[in-house]
Scaffold this motif. Structure first.
Motif, PDB file in Angstrom:
ATOM      1  N   ARG A  69     -42.171  80.258  59.834  1.00 22.77           N
ATOM      2  CA  ARG A  69     -41.076  79.413  60.322  1.00 22.77           C
ATOM      3  C   ARG A  69     -39.769  80.185  60.198  1.00 22.77           C
ATOM      4  NH1 ARG A  69     -41.599  74.017  57.006  1.00 22.77           N
ATOM      5  NH2 ARG A  69     -42.470  75.421  55.433  1.00 22.77           N
ATOM      6  N   TYR A  70     -38.871  79.903  61.131  1.00 21.21           N
ATOM      7  CA  TYR A  70     -37.633  80.675  61.216  1.00 21.21           C
ATOM      8  C   TYR A  70     -36.459  79.723  61.430  1.00 21.21           C
ATOM      9  CZ  TYR A  70     -34.361  84.307  62.789  1.00 21.21           C
ATOM     10  OH  TYR A  70     -33.285  85.143  62.921  1.00 21.21           O
ATOM     11  N   CYS A  71     -35.392  79.991  60.709  1.00 19.07           N
ATOM     12  CA  CYS A  71     -34.168  79.182  60.844  1.00 19.07           C
ATOM     13  C   CYS A  71     -32.975  80.109  60.982  1.00 19.07           C
ATOM     14  CB  CYS A  71     -33.990  78.277  59.621  1.00 19.07           C
ATOM     15  SG  CYS A  71     -32.514  77.225  59.699  1.00 19.07           S
ATOM     16  N   ARG A  72     -32.356  80.040  62.136  1.00 18.67           N
ATOM     17  CA  ARG A  72     -31.151  80.845  62.386  1.00 18.67           C
ATOM     18  C   ARG A  72     -29.960  80.191  61.688  1.00 18.67           C
ATOM     19  NH1 ARG A  72     -31.968  81.078  67.175  1.00 18.67           N
ATOM     20  NH2 ARG A  72     -32.674  83.233  67.397  1.00 18.67           N
ATOM     21  N   ASN A  73     -29.042  81.008  61.165  1.00 20.22           N
ATOM     22  CA  ASN A  73     -27.826  80.517  60.500  1.00 20.22           C
ATOM     23  C   ASN A  73     -28.149  79.552  59.365  1.00 20.22           C
ATOM     24  OD1 ASN A  73     -26.077  81.974  62.232  1.00 20.22           O
ATOM     25  ND2 ASN A  73     -26.289  80.401  63.803  1.00 20.22           N
ATOM     26  N   PHE A  74     -29.114  79.943  58.535  1.00 18.02           N
ATOM     27  CA  PHE A  74     -29.474  79.125  57.367  1.00 18.02           C
ATOM     28  C   PHE A  74     -28.319  79.078  56.375  1.00 18.02           C
ATOM     29  CE2 PHE A  74     -31.650  78.615  53.209  1.00 18.02           C
ATOM     30  CZ  PHE A  74     -32.263  77.385  53.453  1.00 18.02           C
ATOM     31  N   VAL A  75     -27.544  80.153  56.324  1.00 18.94           N
ATOM     32  CA  VAL A  75     -26.320  80.157  55.526  1.00 18.94           C
ATOM     33  C   VAL A  75     -25.155  80.503  56.436  1.00 18.94           C
ATOM     34  CG1 VAL A  75     -27.541  80.801  53.419  1.00 18.94           C
ATOM     35  CG2 VAL A  75     -26.525  82.587  54.824  1.00 18.94           C
ATOM     36  N   SER A  76     -23.992  80.021  56.099  1.00 20.32           N
ATOM     37  CA  SER A  76     -22.787  80.280  56.886  1.00 20.32           C
ATOM     38  C   SER A  76     -22.195  81.628  56.480  1.00 20.32           C
ATOM     39  CB  SER A  76     -21.759  79.179  56.630  1.00 20.32           C
ATOM     40  OG  SER A  76     -21.267  79.271  55.292  1.00 20.32           O
ATOM     41  N   PRO A  77     -21.257  82.166  57.277  1.00 19.92           N
ATOM     42  CA  PRO A  77     -20.597  83.417  56.872  1.00 19.92           C
ATOM     43  C   PRO A  77     -19.921  83.306  55.504  1.00 19.92           C
ATOM     44  CG  PRO A  77     -20.175  82.974  59.189  1.00 19.92           C
ATOM     45  CD  PRO A  77     -20.860  81.750  58.638  1.00 19.92           C
ATOM     46  N   GLU A  78     -19.336  82.151  55.212  1.00 20.97           N
ATOM     47  CA  GLU A  78     -18.684  81.957  53.913  1.00 20.97           C
ATOM     48  C   GLU A  78     -19.722  81.937  52.787  1.00 20.97           C
ATOM     49  OE1 GLU A  78     -16.266  80.779  57.204  1.00 20.97           O
ATOM     50  OE2 GLU A  78     -18.218  79.975  56.585  1.00 20.97           O
ATOM     51  N   GLU A  79     -20.868  81.303  53.038  1.00 17.13           N
ATOM     52  CA  GLU A  79     -21.931  81.268  52.027  1.00 17.13           C
ATOM     53  C   GLU A  79     -22.562  82.650  51.849  1.00 17.13           C
ATOM     54  OE1 GLU A  79     -23.369  76.611  52.549  1.00 17.13           O
ATOM     55  OE2 GLU A  79     -24.178  78.170  53.860  1.00 17.13           O
ATOM     56  N   GLU A  80     -22.681  83.409  52.936  1.00 19.65           N
ATOM     57  CA  GLU A  80     -23.176  84.769  52.842  1.00 19.65           C
ATOM     58  C   GLU A  80     -22.269  85.587  51.923  1.00 19.65           C
ATOM     59  OE1 GLU A  80     -24.550  88.133  56.034  1.00 19.65           O
ATOM     60  OE2 GLU A  80     -22.552  87.261  56.315  1.00 19.65           O
ATOM     61  N   ALA A  81     -20.965  85.466  52.100  1.00 18.29           N
ATOM     62  CA  ALA A  81     -20.010  86.196  51.265  1.00 18.29           C
ATOM     63  C   ALA A  81     -20.134  85.772  49.803  1.00 18.29           C
ATOM     64  CB  ALA A  81     -18.588  85.966  51.773  1.00 18.29           C
ATOM     65  N   GLU A  82     -20.364  84.480  49.574  1.00 19.92           N
ATOM     66  CA  GLU A  82     -20.532  83.981  48.205  1.00 19.92           C
ATOM     67  C   GLU A  82     -21.784  84.573  47.561  1.00 19.92           C
ATOM     68  OE1 GLU A  82     -20.889  79.703  45.782  1.00 19.92           O
ATOM     69  OE2 GLU A  82     -20.899  79.744  47.981  1.00 19.92           O
ATOM     70  N   LEU A  83     -22.875  84.639  48.309  1.00 20.79           N
ATOM     71  CA  LEU A  83     -24.108  85.232  47.782  1.00 20.79           C
ATOM     72  C   LEU A  83     -23.908  86.713  47.461  1.00 20.79           C
ATOM     73  CD1 LEU A  83     -26.721  83.562  50.155  1.00 20.79           C
ATOM     74  CD2 LEU A  83     -26.584  83.240  47.670  1.00 20.79           C
ATOM     75  N   LEU A  84     -23.217  87.430  48.324  1.00 22.78           N
ATOM     76  CA  LEU A  84     -22.993  88.859  48.093  1.00 22.78           C
ATOM     77  C   LEU A  84     -22.084  89.100  46.885  1.00 22.78           C
ATOM     78  CD1 LEU A  84     -22.661  89.987  51.795  1.00 22.78           C
ATOM     79  CD2 LEU A  84     -24.464  90.667  50.213  1.00 22.78           C
ATOM     80  N   ARG A  85     -21.111  88.226  46.681  1.00 24.25           N
ATOM     81  CA  ARG A  85     -20.271  88.356  45.476  1.00 24.25           C
ATOM     82  C   ARG A  85     -21.122  88.170  44.225  1.00 24.25           C
ATOM     83  NH1 ARG A  85     -16.527  85.407  48.633  1.00 24.25           N
ATOM     84  NH2 ARG A  85     -17.117  83.438  47.606  1.00 24.25           N
ATOM     85  N   CYS A  86     -22.051  87.254  44.290  1.00 27.42           N
ATOM     86  CA  CYS A  86     -22.950  87.013  43.156  1.00 27.42           C
ATOM     87  C   CYS A  86     -23.848  88.223  42.916  1.00 27.42           C
ATOM     88  CB  CYS A  86     -23.790  85.765  43.432  1.00 27.42           C
ATOM     89  SG  CYS A  86     -25.064  85.436  42.191  1.00 27.42           S
ATOM     90  N   ILE A  87     -24.383  88.794  43.977  1.00 28.00           N
ATOM     91  CA  ILE A  87     -25.332  89.896  43.859  1.00 28.00           C
ATOM     92  C   ILE A  87     -24.641  91.198  43.452  1.00 28.00           C
ATOM     93  CG2 ILE A  87     -26.951  91.340  45.164  1.00 28.00           C
ATOM     94  CD1 ILE A  87     -27.378  88.818  46.972  1.00 28.00           C
ATOM     95  N   ASP A  88     -23.483  91.474  44.043  1.00 24.17           N
ATOM     96  CA  ASP A  88     -22.817  92.769  43.842  1.00 24.17           C
ATOM     97  C   ASP A  88     -21.715  92.741  42.796  1.00 24.17           C
ATOM     98  OD1 ASP A  88     -24.363  94.044  45.804  1.00 24.17           O
ATOM     99  OD2 ASP A  88     -22.962  93.519  47.408  1.00 24.17           O
ATOM    100  N   GLY A  89     -21.284  91.559  42.410  1.00 26.22           N
ATOM    101  CA  GLY A  89     -20.134  91.437  41.519  1.00 26.22           C
ATOM    102  C   GLY A  89     -20.485  91.569  40.052  1.00 26.22           C
ATOM    103  N   GLU A  90     -19.694  90.917  39.225  1.00 23.87           N
ATOM    104  CA  GLU A  90     -19.886  90.979  37.775  1.00 23.87           C
ATOM    105  C   GLU A  90     -21.300  90.512  37.398  1.00 23.87           C
ATOM    106  OE1 GLU A  90     -17.796  89.223  33.691  1.00 23.87           O
ATOM    107  OE2 GLU A  90     -16.992  88.743  35.682  1.00 23.87           O
ATOM    108  N   GLY A  91     -21.958  91.285  36.555  1.00 19.03           N
ATOM    109  CA  GLY A  91     -23.314  90.941  36.140  1.00 19.03           C
ATOM    110  C   GLY A  91     -24.390  91.535  37.020  1.00 19.03           C
ATOM    111  N   SER A  92     -24.014  92.287  38.063  1.00 19.93           N
ATOM    112  CA  SER A  92     -24.985  92.890  38.972  1.00 19.93           C
ATOM    113  C   SER A  92     -25.929  93.818  38.210  1.00 19.93           C
ATOM    114  CB  SER A  92     -24.265  93.680  40.062  1.00 19.93           C
ATOM    115  OG  SER A  92     -25.194  94.281  40.938  1.00 19.93           O
ATOM    116  N   THR A  93     -27.219  93.742  38.553  1.00 17.48           N
ATOM    117  CA  THR A  93     -28.222  94.538  37.831  1.00 17.48           C
ATOM    118  C   THR A  93     -29.143  95.273  38.804  1.00 17.48           C
ATOM    119  OG1 THR A  93     -29.699  92.613  37.696  1.00 17.48           O
ATOM    120  CG2 THR A  93     -28.241  93.026  35.808  1.00 17.48           C
ATOM    121  N   TRP A  94     -28.585  95.905  39.837  1.00 16.79           N
ATOM    122  CA  TRP A  94     -29.415  96.639  40.782  1.00 16.79           C
ATOM    123  C   TRP A  94     -30.229  97.704  40.053  1.00 16.79           C
ATOM    124  CZ3 TRP A  94     -30.469  94.815  45.293  1.00 16.79           C
ATOM    125  CH2 TRP A  94     -29.523  94.108  46.052  1.00 16.79           C
TER     126      TRP A  94
END
Length: 277
Positions: A69-94
């Motif tokens: 199953r596929y859903c286009r625009n499951f997250v908005s551009p603003e939500e995408e930015a929020e997720l990336l801040r979480c992943i790449d920001g403080e506490g990032s553990t790549w």
């Protein structure tokens, strides 16, 4: 690895719709405005028909496997930015032990042929090695929205969100997820598009390399901010991969070249079986 078919755009079309529209035939080369499904993904999102490329020597029917199953625009551009801040920001553990960097929320478990113990702790490993960042560090709406799709109904709550980073032409080899990875996989794509390659598996495993045909495939275009779910046939009877191709066919005759600036981040959510991982 190989890119799309030698004809460039041949074989690109809108996929057969899931659920209520499953019996309808959708075709037409390079269709980029797929029909909407009448069923809802969540209260504010609808399942949509992905853009699909079929290999010139596809074994089997020209249709998307059941359970995808596929859903286009499951997250908005603003939500995408929020997720990336979480992943790449403080506490990032790549973790960059292999070409694709990984980061885990919840349980740490990654299916790979590489011998990297930090990516594959077991139930006997120290507790600190089994856990990544707390799931609660993700935006509160994210897991709730995923659960509202119904993909994990009867399976259990999501206990792992795995972030993958794909730079330039990085890919992931053809594989079928271990049974311990759970009955459903839900992947949200961020930043850049990619094509997910599917090929029929044999007894739950990819075909041997000597038997594979590079033109025997189904490719699903995963657009930025989209969600794709694999369960049932698409999860168990097909192997999936991201080929190390520089070209991403977008449909409508358009092609993206993955340059040195290309970066795609994916978030794959699972309900890991603690006993069989």
């Amino acid at each position: 690895s190989s890119s799309s078919s030698s004809s460039g755009t041949a074989g690109v079309e809108a996929a057969e719709a899931p659920a209520a529209l499953a019996s309808a035939a959708f075709s037409g080369v390079q269709q980029t405005s797929p029909l909407l499904n009448t069923s809802s993904c969540t209260s504010s999102h609808r399942w949509t028909v992905p853009v699909v490329t079929y290999g010139e020597r596809l074994c089997g029917l020209r249709q998307v496997p059941k359970g995808l199953r596929y859903c286009r625009n499951f997250v908005s551009p603003e939500e995408e930015a929020e997720l990336l801040r979480c992943i790449d920001g403080e506490g990032s553990t790549w973790m960059r032990q292999i070409r694709r960097a990984q980061q885990f929320f919840g349980l740490v478990y990654y299916q790979t042929s590489h011998a990297v113990p930090t990516l594959q702790p077991t139930a006997d490993s120290d507790r600190s090695e089994q856990l990544g960042r707390p799931l609660q560090q993700l935006p509160e709406w994210f897991l709730e929205r995923l659960h509202n799709t119904g993909a994990f109904k009867g399976v259990g709550p999501i206990n792992q969100v795995q972030a993958n980073e794909y730079l330039e032409d990085a890919g992931i080899g053809l594989h079928v997820e271990d049974p311990g990875a759970g009955a459903a996989l839900a992947t949200v794509s961020l930043l850049e598009p990619i094509q997910l390659t599917l090929q029929q598996a044999v007894l739950g495993k990819p075909k041997h390399k000597s038997l594979r045909d590079s033109e025997d495939y189904i490719k699903i275009l995963l657009e930025p901010r989209s969600l794709v779910i694999l369960q049932g046939e698409s999860r168990n009877e097909y192997a999936h991969a991201i080929r190390q191709s520089r070209l991403v066919h977008l449909g409508n005759g358009k092609v993206l070249r993955r340059s040195s600036m290309y970066r795609r981040v994916s978030l794959t959510s699972r309900c890991i079986d603690l006993e069989s991982r």
